[in-house]
Every structure is written in C-alpha cells, then in structure tokens.
Design an enzyme around this catalytic site. Sequence first.
Site, PDB file in Angstrom:
ATOM      1  N   TYR A 168       0.868  -1.171   0.000  1.00  0.00           N
ATOM      2  CA  TYR A 168       0.000   0.000   0.000  1.00  0.00           C
ATOM      3  C   TYR A 168       0.910   1.227   0.000  1.00  0.00           C
ATOM      4  O   TYR A 168       1.948   1.254   0.676  1.00  0.00           O
ATOM      5  CB  TYR A 168      -0.953   0.022   1.203  1.00  0.00           C
ATOM      6  CG  TYR A 168      -0.307  -0.023   2.552  1.00  0.00           C
ATOM      7  CD1 TYR A 168       0.026   1.142   3.234  1.00  0.00           C
ATOM      8  CD2 TYR A 168      -0.027  -1.242   3.158  1.00  0.00           C
ATOM      9  CE1 TYR A 168       0.622   1.104   4.477  1.00  0.00           C
ATOM     10  CE2 TYR A 168       0.569  -1.302   4.411  1.00  0.00           C
ATOM     11  CZ  TYR A 168       0.891  -0.129   5.063  1.00  0.00           C
ATOM     12  OH  TYR A 168       1.483  -0.172   6.297  1.00  0.00           O
TER      13      TYR A 168
ATOM     14  N   GLU B 263       9.426  -5.556   8.877  1.00  0.00           N
ATOM     15  CA  GLU B 263       8.355  -5.853   9.838  1.00  0.00           C
ATOM     16  C   GLU B 263       8.738  -7.165  10.522  1.00  0.00           C
ATOM     17  O   GLU B 263       8.723  -8.226   9.907  1.00  0.00           O
ATOM     18  CB  GLU B 263       7.025  -5.997   9.114  1.00  0.00           C
ATOM     19  CG  GLU B 263       6.633  -4.796   8.265  1.00  0.00           C
ATOM     20  CD  GLU B 263       6.132  -3.619   9.088  1.00  0.00           C
ATOM     21  OE1 GLU B 263       5.904  -3.804  10.298  1.00  0.00           O
ATOM     22  OE2 GLU B 263       5.953  -2.529   8.519  1.00  0.00           O
TER      23      GLU B 263
END
Length: 496
Positions: free
Chosen positions: A287, A309
């Site tokens: 995104y 992440e």
Amino acid sequence: MNIGSLWQILLLMLSSCLPYAVESRGGEKNILSSSSTGLANLTYVRTGKRLLEAQHEKKIDLAKGYLTNNDLENALKDFTQRCGNISRIYSIGKSVKGVPLWVIEISDKPGEEEAEPAFKYIGNVHGDEPVGRELLVRLANWICDNYPEDPLAAFIVDKVHLHILPSMNPDGFSLRKRGNANDIDLNRDFPDQFFPVNNEMSGRQPETRAIMNWLRKIQFTASASLHGGALVANYPWDGTEDKRRYYFPCPDDGVFHFLASVYSHSHHNMSLSKEFEGGVTNGAAWYPIYGGMQDWNYIHAGCFELTLEVSDNKWPPANELPTIWEYNKKSMLNLIASVAKTGIHGRIFSAASGRPLPGYIMIKGINYTVKAGRTFADYHRLLAPLENYEVMATMTGYKSKTTTIKLEKEAMGVDFILDPEVPNGENRLESECDCTCTTSKSGLQVMGSLWTTHMEAYFLVVVVLGFVCILLCRRRARFSFLRHRQQGGPKRPAVA
C-alpha cells in the site's frame, strides 16, 4: 445461560462479518496475531474477540519487561564500558522532549573513517512498536559477546562500520503511541519524491532532522528500520505517482529484492509467508505511503534502506522477546554482512598523481549513481549476484573509464585509475610530476644547435627524452597510487 454469556455469543457472531484489521509501516488500525513471534503467517484475531478482551488489556502494563528510556541509555553506556575496544556511543540529536537519540557504533576502529561500507539499523520509529529497540540492544550485545571467536561477528566488526539507533522515537514509546510527542508519524515526515511533503526543513520534527543531518555526516551504504505489525521485508518504492496501489519498482529493484530476500530467507519463517511471496514486498504494491524514510534514504543519501516488519504483534509481552530475537538474529547479522560480502567495492585514483578521486560509479542499464567517499575515494556498489555488469567510473576533469564484470556470489574488488581530461595529457603529467627533462635554458640551446646541424638527430633526441620523461612520470604516479592503496585498505584483485 446468563445474560453475559448471551452477549459474548452475540459479539462473536457479529465479528464474523467484520473485516480483518491490518497495521504495520503505515496504518492506523490495530492488529493482533495468534502468534506474535510469527509462528503463524499473518493470522489475525477477529475484531469481536478484541472487544471482549479490551477490559482485561487495560489492566496490563504493555511496557513491563521492556527497557525504559533511562534503562536504554544506561544499557548503552554500560555496553561501551564492557566493549569499549570495538564500540563508542554518540548522540545525533534530541527528541521533542529532549531525550538524546543515542547511537552505538561497532567497528574495529570506532570513530575512525576507513575504506569500508557503513550500515545502520534504526528501531522504534513508531512509539508503539518497541520490539526493534529490544532486538537492536540484543544484537549489539551478541556481537560484543562473540567477537572475535565467532566468524560472522569478526567479519562484521573488521569489515563493516555498524551504527545502531535503538530508538528514533523515545517520546512516542514513553507515551505508548505511534507518533512523537507532537503526535506526528515520523515515517511520513521526510521529503517525498512525488508530493511536496514537508519540503521546508523548519517544518520537520527534531527526530526527522536528526536523521537527515546524520546522513549528511556519514555515508551509509545500506540500512534497515525495524517495525512491528506484520512479518515481511519491504523495499522501494513506497509510493506511486498517482497514489494508486501497484508494484512500482525503483532503478535498483533487483538489488533491493535480493537484499530483502537475504533477510527473509535467513529468518525462522518470514519466507514462508502466504500473503507475501518469499516474505518480501514492494512497498507500493502493499500500500502506498508518502514522506517515508526508506525512499528518502535511497534518493537523497545514496543509502539502500529496507523496512523490516519483524513481529506480527506490535507490542508483544516481554517474555516473547527472546523467541523473537532468535527468529530474527541470523537475518539481522546476515543483512549487515551482505554490504561487504556482495556487490563490487573499490577506489578511484588519478593516473597523474595517484591521489584518491571522490568520483562516481554508474552501472549501465541502472539509472542510479553511487558516490565515492571523500577521504579514501572508496565506493561500495551493492548489486544482485550472478549477473554481468558494465561499470563506469567518472570524475569531473578526468576521462571516464568502463569495465565489464561477471559478478559471482561473493563480492568483487575493482579499482579505477582515471586519466586527466586535458588537451595535452602528457604535458599535464609532466607538470604534475615536476618532470624537467627539456625545460632548462641550456637544454634549449643544445636543441637549437642540433636543429641547425643535424635535424634528424635532433628529432631522435626529442623522441627519446620525451619517452623517458613519460616513463618516469607514470612510474611516480603508479608508486603514489600503490602507496594510497596501502594506506586505505587491502589490495584489490582488479584494476581498471
């Protein structure tokens, strides 16, 4: 069945109709994972269950077992006392509330400039994602405890300058929120290539300014920031020109995919992700975000940065940190080492004087330029292995030089020696080498006599003297070049 039980059943039934909530590098929604350590690949808890647990979570101190800001500062200072021979700490600035942004540098020569690549890790960019700061402290301690016996620890200390910023956002951590003390998301506060986000330096947050000033002082080859809320290695571009979501590659897309894969495939289970193929993703395909630190590093600082992440759960219980560390340890170490174990590395020299030239390295077919260092003119060009590359070195005032290489899995060394770009290159060499073969007055008188009596003999003498002078100049330049090489680092296997 009592009324409370009926309410619980009703809420669980309603939750099946609600969407999953995902947050990581950019969202504002909450995420829970069935396994905060990544045992399951991005399996999220339903919103209804979150509502049922809300009353209990309010009573839990999420920060229990995590280092406070004071604890972190003391731990870093204790670290340099214990490992002072290979480390130092310094501050790059202060947060909104005046908390120092401490950095650990780890190297065999901390604080000294060397012809070696530099790598940085940044943790806790978002205040409510504290796993990174804990992992980075453990990383520093592991290197200290295992140097020099462990080969990988020794390689990192001896061949790389590692800089670790455990917390970019100490105020957000203490406030238990995403943004800094001014409630600004620091990963949206950098200049953006597509939209005029925070183009004025005065309008940026002090933490952002500290990062930008830091990169003006130190030329980093690569870096990574640690986040929480997913399990994936993210690479540029993070945004698109039209704000739509699709794969938008940067010029070094192949290199970034390789670096991200180094991390994901070294991880316990990141590469097994069912959502992200191979455990990696292009940021814009996931995104789009704007004003992010990752793209700014690549565009403005020549630094290849990933966004990692590292935990499905943003703020897992502290007793899960040892497991998360074990899952990420190998990945974190291998990513650091990759800046010296892969790509091409070398220096740029002047053929006339042998001095280092802070020039530029370009790769045919890749619209990106890497600048050599100011002091040693060393460059560290990360490239995907097992490919052929046409490499060009340039410098203002010098002729460019190009060579073709076949890059294997291991790093390759290529030095460049550039010739001055002047109308009469030989005269330039003579002036720089102080060659005075034919500049004296008596020499000119002798030449005049030879001209009047033996024209052919004169011509032969000029040719011989000129040839001897050029050889002497080249020899002096070569000696100077070798001397600079010995001062700056090990000899390289190839010279162009």
